[in-house]
Scaffold this motif. Structure first.
Motif, mmCIF file in Angstrom:
data_model
loop_
_atom_site.group_PDB
_atom_site.id
_atom_site.type_symbol
_atom_site.label_atom_id
_atom_site.label_comp_id
_atom_site.label_asym_id
_atom_site.label_seq_id
_atom_site.Cartn_x
_atom_site.Cartn_y
_atom_site.Cartn_z
ATOM 1 N N TRP A 132 163.254 -7.878 85.223
ATOM 2 C CA TRP A 132 162.333 -7.065 84.428
ATOM 3 C C TRP A 132 162.216 -7.649 83.040
ATOM 4 O O TRP A 132 163.094 -8.364 82.561
ATOM 5 C CB TRP A 132 162.801 -5.608 84.363
ATOM 6 C CG TRP A 132 164.025 -5.362 83.506
ATOM 7 C CD1 TRP A 132 165.310 -5.756 83.767
ATOM 8 C CD2 TRP A 132 164.070 -4.670 82.266
ATOM 9 N NE1 TRP A 132 166.148 -5.344 82.761
ATOM 10 C CE2 TRP A 132 165.423 -4.671 81.832
ATOM 11 C CE3 TRP A 132 163.109 -4.037 81.477
ATOM 12 C CZ2 TRP A 132 165.829 -4.079 80.635
ATOM 13 C CZ3 TRP A 132 163.521 -3.434 80.292
ATOM 14 C CH2 TRP A 132 164.851 -3.457 79.889
ATOM 15 N N GLN A 134 159.871 -6.749 79.072
ATOM 16 C CA GLN A 134 159.181 -5.667 78.388
ATOM 17 C C GLN A 134 158.539 -6.119 77.094
ATOM 18 O O GLN A 134 158.909 -7.131 76.506
ATOM 19 C CB GLN A 134 160.170 -4.537 78.074
ATOM 20 C CG GLN A 134 161.283 -4.953 77.115
ATOM 21 C CD GLN A 134 162.228 -3.817 76.766
ATOM 22 O OE1 GLN A 134 161.788 -2.698 76.494
ATOM 23 N NE2 GLN A 134 163.519 -4.097 76.769
ATOM 24 N N THR A 140 157.590 -4.529 82.900
ATOM 25 C CA THR A 140 157.211 -5.152 84.162
ATOM 26 C C THR A 140 158.465 -5.384 84.991
ATOM 27 O O THR A 140 159.444 -5.962 84.498
ATOM 28 C CB THR A 140 156.494 -6.497 83.935
ATOM 29 O OG1 THR A 140 155.326 -6.280 83.138
ATOM 30 C CG2 THR A 140 156.098 -7.135 85.259
ATOM 31 N N VAL A 141 158.459 -4.905 86.225
ATOM 32 C CA VAL A 141 159.594 -5.058 87.133
ATOM 33 C C VAL A 141 159.129 -5.868 88.334
ATOM 34 O O VAL A 141 158.062 -5.590 88.905
ATOM 35 C CB VAL A 141 160.137 -3.698 87.613
ATOM 36 C CG1 VAL A 141 161.359 -3.897 88.512
ATOM 37 C CG2 VAL A 141 160.486 -2.811 86.425
ATOM 38 N N LEU A 210 166.768 -0.912 81.713
ATOM 39 C CA LEU A 210 165.682 -0.370 82.515
ATOM 40 C C LEU A 210 165.997 1.049 82.978
ATOM 41 O O LEU A 210 165.150 1.951 82.906
ATOM 42 C CB LEU A 210 165.441 -1.259 83.734
ATOM 43 C CG LEU A 210 164.368 -0.771 84.725
ATOM 44 C CD1 LEU A 210 163.010 -0.669 84.039
ATOM 45 C CD2 LEU A 210 164.306 -1.718 85.929
#
Length: 219
Positions: A132, A134, A140-141, A210
């Motif tokens: 992930w 950011q 965004t994963v 996350l």
């Protein structure tokens, strides 16, 4: 958000001879077109600031952004004994840490600040089966899956949690560090073997992890 006006500001900076010249332009704009330098003439005065407040605002911003720069580019200065100018660096770092959540020492939380996108996030999640990264606005994963179709997947993007199931088997699930906008968040299957989540943050801020409990200091 950091980086929104980079192209505009770079164009402006290129028309100046240096930082001092650029600062002069910014200050003269504030003096001519705003009430930034106006000293309140009583409680009923709606313009400007009370005496000394504008100066404090400038100093606070300087300290915060210098601390961010030093943590990213010159962390060795922050580790020096608190004496003379070095003490000022330490004080700046302390002020910035108190005013906002900081990225791990020497790592940018966002590619908008010129760093390696996802550098710290990749390190944090090594061996966990997903990656992930950011910005202050979104996460965004990316999760690898066995070849499948989108119809084989059930993805739930809720305000505080995400869940991905493939043919009934849960392959990723957890409570997020902070809330997201489920309406603005999306997902897609890339090349039939990678699920990509695009999560829109409710509050623009750097996440230390996350999921809940996945940040620095967690077990």
């Amino acid at each position: 958000m950091d980086g929104r006006f980079d192209e505009l500001l770079l164009g402006l900076a290129q028309k100046h001879k240096g930082i001092e010249d650029l600062l002069y332009t910014l200050m003269t704009f504030l003096e001519r077109r705003t009430d930034f330098f106006h000293v309140k003439d009583g409680e009923s005065d709606a313009k400007g600031f009370k005496e000394g407040e504008a100066e404090k605002l400038l100093k606070k911003q300087f300290c915060e952004f210098q601390a961010r720069y030093l943590a990213r580019s010159q962390p060795h200065l922050l580790a020096q004994p608190a004496q003379g100018q070095l003490g000022g660096y330490a004080a700046a770092a302390s002020q910035a840490s108190a005013s906002r959540q900081q990225a791990p020492m020497g790592v940018n939380p966002s590619p908008l600040e010129g760093g390696d996108p996802g550098l710290w996030e990749r390190h944090q999640n090594q061996g966990q089966g997903f990656s992930w990264n950011q910005t202050h606005q979104e996460v965004t994963v990316e999760l690898g899956v066995e070849p499948c179709k989108a119809a084989d997947l059930k993805v739930a993007l809720l305000a505080k949690s995400v869940s991905i199931k493939r043919k009934g088997e849960t392959i990723l699930e957890g409570k997020l560090f902070d809330k997201i906008s489920s309406e603005d968040s999306t997902w897609h299957l890339d090349s039939g073997k990678q699920v990509v989540l695009n999560l829109e943050k409710i509050r623009p801020a750097f996440w230390p992890g996350l999921f809940e409990g996945s940040g620095p200091g967690s077990s």
